[in-house]
Design a protein around this motif. Structure first.
Motif, short mmCIF file in Angstrom:
data_model
loop_
_atom_site.label_atom_id
_atom_site.label_comp_id
_atom_site.label_asym_id
_atom_site.label_seq_id
_atom_site.Cartn_x
_atom_site.Cartn_y
_atom_site.Cartn_z
N LYS A 167 0.82 -1.33 -0.11
CA LYS A 167 0.03 0.09 -0.06
C LYS A 167 0.94 1.13 -0.12
O LYS A 167 1.50 1.65 0.99
CB LYS A 167 -0.98 0.16 1.20
CG LYS A 167 -1.96 1.06 1.07
CD LYS A 167 -2.89 0.79 2.41
CE LYS A 167 -4.03 -0.12 2.19
NZ LYS A 167 -4.89 0.03 1.02
N SER B 266 1.05 6.82 -1.54
CA SER B 266 -0.39 7.50 -2.03
C SER B 266 -1.67 6.60 -1.67
O SER B 266 -2.62 6.83 -2.04
CB SER B 266 -0.21 7.69 -3.47
OG SER B 266 -0.38 6.28 -4.20
N LYS B 267 -1.47 5.58 -0.76
CA LYS B 267 -2.58 4.85 -0.33
C LYS B 267 -3.02 3.81 -1.53
O LYS B 267 -4.15 3.57 -1.13
CB LYS B 267 -3.60 5.82 0.22
CG LYS B 267 -3.20 6.50 1.55
CD LYS B 267 -2.70 5.77 2.73
CE LYS B 267 -2.51 6.50 3.82
NZ LYS B 267 -1.13 7.29 3.58
N LYS B 268 -2.34 3.92 -2.55
CA LYS B 268 -2.88 3.14 -3.72
C LYS B 268 -2.41 1.75 -3.37
O LYS B 268 -1.34 1.43 -2.82
CB LYS B 268 -2.24 3.72 -4.91
CG LYS B 268 -2.84 3.42 -6.16
CD LYS B 268 -2.23 4.23 -7.33
CE LYS B 268 -3.02 4.02 -8.61
NZ LYS B 268 -2.29 4.64 -9.83
N ASP B 269 -3.01 0.73 -3.75
CA ASP B 269 -2.60 -0.83 -3.78
C ASP B 269 -1.99 -1.35 -5.13
O ASP B 269 -2.35 -1.11 -6.16
CB ASP B 269 -3.90 -1.49 -3.54
CG ASP B 269 -4.56 -1.43 -2.18
OD1 ASP B 269 -3.87 -1.35 -1.57
OD2 ASP B 269 -5.82 -1.63 -2.44
N PHE B 270 -0.52 -1.54 -4.63
CA PHE B 270 0.09 -2.09 -5.71
C PHE B 270 0.51 -3.55 -5.75
O PHE B 270 0.67 -4.02 -4.23
CB PHE B 270 1.58 -1.58 -5.72
CG PHE B 270 1.53 0.11 -6.15
CD1 PHE B 270 1.85 0.46 -7.54
CD2 PHE B 270 1.32 1.21 -5.11
CE1 PHE B 270 1.58 1.82 -7.71
CE2 PHE B 270 1.30 2.40 -5.26
CZ PHE B 270 1.23 2.85 -6.81
N ASP C 299 -9.06 -2.49 -8.09
CA ASP C 299 -8.65 -1.15 -7.86
C ASP C 299 -7.13 -1.34 -7.75
O ASP C 299 -6.65 -0.50 -7.03
CB ASP C 299 -9.46 -0.61 -6.86
CG ASP C 299 -10.86 -0.25 -6.96
OD1 ASP C 299 -10.96 -0.05 -8.25
OD2 ASP C 299 -11.49 -0.45 -6.35
N TYR C 300 -6.48 -2.53 -8.09
CA TYR C 300 -5.36 -2.74 -7.70
C TYR C 300 -4.38 -1.92 -9.15
O TYR C 300 -4.76 -2.19 -10.38
CB TYR C 300 -4.83 -4.20 -7.66
CG TYR C 300 -4.99 -4.63 -6.17
CD1 TYR C 300 -6.14 -4.63 -5.56
CD2 TYR C 300 -3.88 -5.57 -5.88
CE1 TYR C 300 -5.98 -4.94 -4.17
CE2 TYR C 300 -4.14 -6.03 -4.36
CZ TYR C 300 -5.06 -5.81 -3.76
OH TYR C 300 -5.14 -6.35 -2.46
N SER C 301 -3.07 -1.50 -8.88
CA SER C 301 -2.26 -1.28 -9.89
C SER C 301 -1.34 -2.56 -9.81
O SER C 301 -0.40 -2.68 -8.98
CB SER C 301 -1.25 -0.11 -9.49
OG SER C 301 -1.95 1.17 -9.64
#
Length: 290
Positions: free
Chosen positions: A230, A233-237, A258-260
């Motif tokens: 995580k 940017s709080k984005k999930d990779f 919603d994963y990168s």
């Protein structure tokens, strides 16, 4: 013990470069069996992995220079288990690999982590052994794979070090290391190989835990090891093996919402029994000391 630590929040990645001696074993310096590896390709793949961690995920990268005298030191995950502000310096099974810990210990100290040494005082060559690639931390608990590299004595040291979390030992069925057959794919998701051996290990884990995890099954064993972060940017990779290496498993990762997704090649290290996570130590630190 009911501690929960949000899984996947990391700020730093510690890596160690691919040495010229890549493909040789620490035990005798000879080539690793009959396996043929491409050094230049391994170094390119390592560069892609570190580039993804730094540029795409946004982690601060700390790179320890390669050491040709330590041909397996690029397997940096094996030599430390890190949770919170504590770094347990592990004790690899092979005597010849134990000097790999020196540079990693120094980095852990420079990051102001509390360093716990798992040294010879645990016993002689027949004493406790622990390698980080046999340790799965879920954010709620630890699972330690009992394998040819990690024994019950090593698991006991880990349990004594991280007393706030439950620690369970599981047999490694169908793989050489626990994280060869499973890894975290999210805060409550475990990616598991669908091989029969991996299914046996999963059944044991399910019997030992009070928590219900989502299980993402992948048909190819080498696809079961991913790196979930995580990011800042709080984005999930999710770094995972690309379609060229695991063609039947990529569709499973695409089910994650919603994963990168970051396809990351690891074919050369994989020939030597390693996985994506073998190549890095992930740390969550609020401050930078470098």
């Amino acid at each position: 013990m009911a501690n929960v630590c949000p899984y996947g929040r990391f700020t730093h990645a510690v890596v160690r470069g691919i040495p010229e001696s890549f493909g040789k074993t620490a035990a005798d310096g000879h080539e690793n069996g009959a396996v043929s590896v491409d050094l230049a390709k391994a170094q390119r793949q390592f560069g892609c992995l570190t580039g993804a961690l730094r540029q795409k995920v946004g982690l601060q990268l700390i790179e320890i220079p390669p050491d040709a005298e330590l041909p397996e030191s690029w397997r940096i995950e094996d030599v430390a288990v890190i949770q919170g502000d504590t770094a347990l310096i592990a004790r690899p099974f092979q005597q010849q690999r134990r000097s790999e810990v020196k540079a990693v210990r120094r980095v852990m100290s420079e990051l102001n982590l509390t360093v716990v040494e798992m040294g010879a005082e645990q016993g002689g060559s027949a004493g406790a052994t622990l390698e980080g690639s046999d340790v799965l931390f879920t954010g709620r608990e630890f699972f330690v794979g009992i394998s040819s590299h990690t024994n019950h004595g090593g698991a006991e040291v880990l349990a004594d070090t991280f007393r706030d979390f439950a620690v369970s030992t599981v047999p490694v069925c169908g793989g050489s290391r626990l994280k060869n057959i499973c890894s975290m794919g999210g805060p409550d998701t475990i990616v598991f190989s669908s091989t029969e051996g991996a299914k046996k290990t999963l059944r044991v884990m399910e019997q030992l835990t009070d928590h219900r995890y989502e299980v993402l099954s992948v048909p190819e064993e080498s696809a079961a090891n991913c790196i979930y972060v995580k990011g800042p940017s709080k984005k999930d990779f999710l770094l995972h093996r690309p379609v060229e290496e695991c063609p039947d498993s990529v569709s499973a990762f695409q089910k994650l919402p919603d994963y990168s997704l970051l396809p990351t090649a690891c074919s050369e290290a994989s020939k030597l029994g390693a996985s994506l996570s073998s190549l890095c130590l992930l740390i969550n630190r609020k401050h930078t000391y470098f």
